[in-house]
Enzyme design. Sequence first.
Site, PDB file in Angstrom:
ATOM      1  N   GLY A  25      40.389 -14.369  10.614  1.00 14.98           N
ATOM      2  CA  GLY A  25      39.360 -13.627  11.325  1.00 14.98           C
ATOM      3  C   GLY A  25      39.882 -13.004  12.610  1.00 14.98           C
ATOM      4  O   GLY A  25      41.073 -13.098  12.927  1.00 14.98           O
ATOM      5  N   ASN A  26      38.971 -12.354  13.327  1.00 14.30           N
ATOM      6  CA  ASN A  26      39.337 -11.678  14.572  1.00 14.30           C
ATOM      7  C   ASN A  26      38.087 -11.399  15.389  1.00 14.30           C
ATOM      8  O   ASN A  26      36.972 -11.411  14.866  1.00 14.30           O
ATOM      9  CB  ASN A  26      40.116 -10.385  14.288  1.00 14.30           C
ATOM     10  CG  ASN A  26      39.741  -9.789  12.953  1.00 14.30           C
ATOM     11  OD1 ASN A  26      38.662  -9.240  12.785  1.00 14.30           O
ATOM     12  ND2 ASN A  26      40.614  -9.935  11.968  1.00 14.30           N
ATOM     13  N   SER A  71      45.238  -7.515  15.755  1.00  9.89           N
ATOM     14  CA  SER A  71      44.834  -8.048  14.458  1.00  9.89           C
ATOM     15  C   SER A  71      45.059  -6.982  13.385  1.00  9.89           C
ATOM     16  O   SER A  71      44.868  -5.790  13.625  1.00  9.89           O
ATOM     17  CB  SER A  71      43.356  -8.422  14.493  1.00  9.89           C
ATOM     18  OG  SER A  71      42.866  -8.604  13.193  1.00  9.89           O
ATOM     19  N   SER A  72      45.415  -7.419  12.192  1.00 13.41           N
ATOM     20  CA  SER A  72      45.626  -6.464  11.100  1.00 13.41           C
ATOM     21  C   SER A  72      44.336  -5.722  10.752  1.00 13.41           C
ATOM     22  O   SER A  72      44.385  -4.655  10.147  1.00 13.41           O
ATOM     23  CB  SER A  72      46.165  -7.186   9.863  1.00 13.41           C
ATOM     24  OG  SER A  72      45.220  -8.142   9.414  1.00 13.41           O
ATOM     25  N   GLU A  73      43.189  -6.267  11.144  1.00 17.52           N
ATOM     26  CA  GLU A  73      41.897  -5.627  10.872  1.00 17.52           C
ATOM     27  C   GLU A  73      41.450  -4.712  12.017  1.00 17.52           C
ATOM     28  O   GLU A  73      40.274  -4.392  12.131  1.00 17.52           O
ATOM     29  CB  GLU A  73      40.822  -6.685  10.601  1.00 17.52           C
ATOM     30  CG  GLU A  73      41.062  -7.510   9.368  1.00 17.52           C
ATOM     31  CD  GLU A  73      40.911  -6.759   8.062  1.00 17.52           C
ATOM     32  OE1 GLU A  73      40.694  -5.525   8.069  1.00 17.52           O
ATOM     33  OE2 GLU A  73      41.012  -7.417   7.013  1.00 17.52           O
ATOM     34  N   HIS A  92      34.750 -11.103  13.058  1.00 15.17           N
ATOM     35  CA  HIS A  92      35.047 -11.152  11.625  1.00 15.17           C
ATOM     36  C   HIS A  92      35.539 -12.558  11.331  1.00 15.17           C
ATOM     37  O   HIS A  92      36.473 -13.040  11.978  1.00 15.17           O
ATOM     38  CB  HIS A  92      36.113 -10.110  11.288  1.00 15.17           C
ATOM     39  CG  HIS A  92      36.687 -10.249   9.913  1.00 15.17           C
ATOM     40  ND1 HIS A  92      35.928 -10.463   8.785  1.00 15.17           N
ATOM     41  CD2 HIS A  92      37.969 -10.213   9.492  1.00 15.17           C
ATOM     42  CE1 HIS A  92      36.717 -10.527   7.728  1.00 15.17           C
ATOM     43  NE2 HIS A  92      37.968 -10.396   8.133  1.00 15.17           N
ATOM     44  N   HIS A  94      36.083 -15.817   8.133  1.00 12.14           N
ATOM     45  CA  HIS A  94      36.245 -16.159   6.722  1.00 12.14           C
ATOM     46  C   HIS A  94      35.647 -17.532   6.461  1.00 12.14           C
ATOM     47  O   HIS A  94      36.207 -18.322   5.699  1.00 12.14           O
ATOM     48  CB  HIS A  94      37.726 -16.177   6.329  1.00 12.14           C
ATOM     49  CG  HIS A  94      38.429 -14.887   6.527  1.00 12.14           C
ATOM     50  ND1 HIS A  94      39.785 -14.753   6.320  1.00 12.14           N
ATOM     51  CD2 HIS A  94      37.999 -13.664   6.906  1.00 12.14           C
ATOM     52  CE1 HIS A  94      40.153 -13.503   6.574  1.00 12.14           C
ATOM     53  NE2 HIS A  94      39.089 -12.828   6.933  1.00 12.14           N
ATOM     54  N   HIS A 154      36.153 -11.447   0.578  1.00  8.90           N
ATOM     55  CA  HIS A 154      36.886 -11.464   1.836  1.00  8.90           C
ATOM     56  C   HIS A 154      36.235 -12.375   2.874  1.00  8.90           C
ATOM     57  O   HIS A 154      36.783 -13.423   3.188  1.00  8.90           O
ATOM     58  CB  HIS A 154      36.998 -10.020   2.351  1.00  8.90           C
ATOM     59  CG  HIS A 154      37.902  -9.840   3.510  1.00  8.90           C
ATOM     60  ND1 HIS A 154      38.686  -8.729   3.644  1.00  8.90           N
ATOM     61  CD2 HIS A 154      38.136 -10.585   4.596  1.00  8.90           C
ATOM     62  CE1 HIS A 154      39.377  -8.814   4.772  1.00  8.90           C
ATOM     63  NE2 HIS A 154      39.055  -9.948   5.371  1.00  8.90           N
TER      64      HIS A 154
END
Length: 178
Positions: A25-26, A71-73, A92, A94, A154
């Site tokens: 998450g982020n 973050s990759s997101e 975000h 999970h 996801h």
Amino acid sequence: MTLSRQIVEIGLQLVKMDLTDGTSGNISARCPDGMTALITPSALDYRLVTERDLVRLDLGSGNAEGRRKPSSEWRLHVAIYRARSDINAVIHHHATWASAVAVARRTIPVLIDEAADIGPIPTAPYAPSASEALAETAASEFERGSNAILLANHGAVIVGRDLREATRRALEVERLAK
């Protein structure tokens, strides 16, 4: 408390609330200038994140500034801020139950009064993690007025006018999913 300190503290809260294992998450928050946001770094456990580790994103260009990678997101967060000017915080996660409902591709209805300000929680169509397609799909759900969505296969994305509201909603989404 500074915005950066709030993000660090909320990362720790997400771990304590069992919404993340520490690295999944982020979290981001729109800065007072309205043109940038701070986001948690990629692959660093929330229990180790300091204010200096946060990355500043330009919401116009998507450019990142900081000593770590965002973050990759990051695309997901930028797209959401562009979609709605009333959103100032994005979480975000999970978490187990929300992720299970996302796999089932269901909508969580408004079940209790505490969820009224969240509204129904739809599952957005599948798109690969960290992709532009995922960012666009999520942003379109938020443009329709959602305050929380599930990402197929996801996890969950929750927004708020501030970090406190987004955090309360993040916990509520997991409770509703359960």
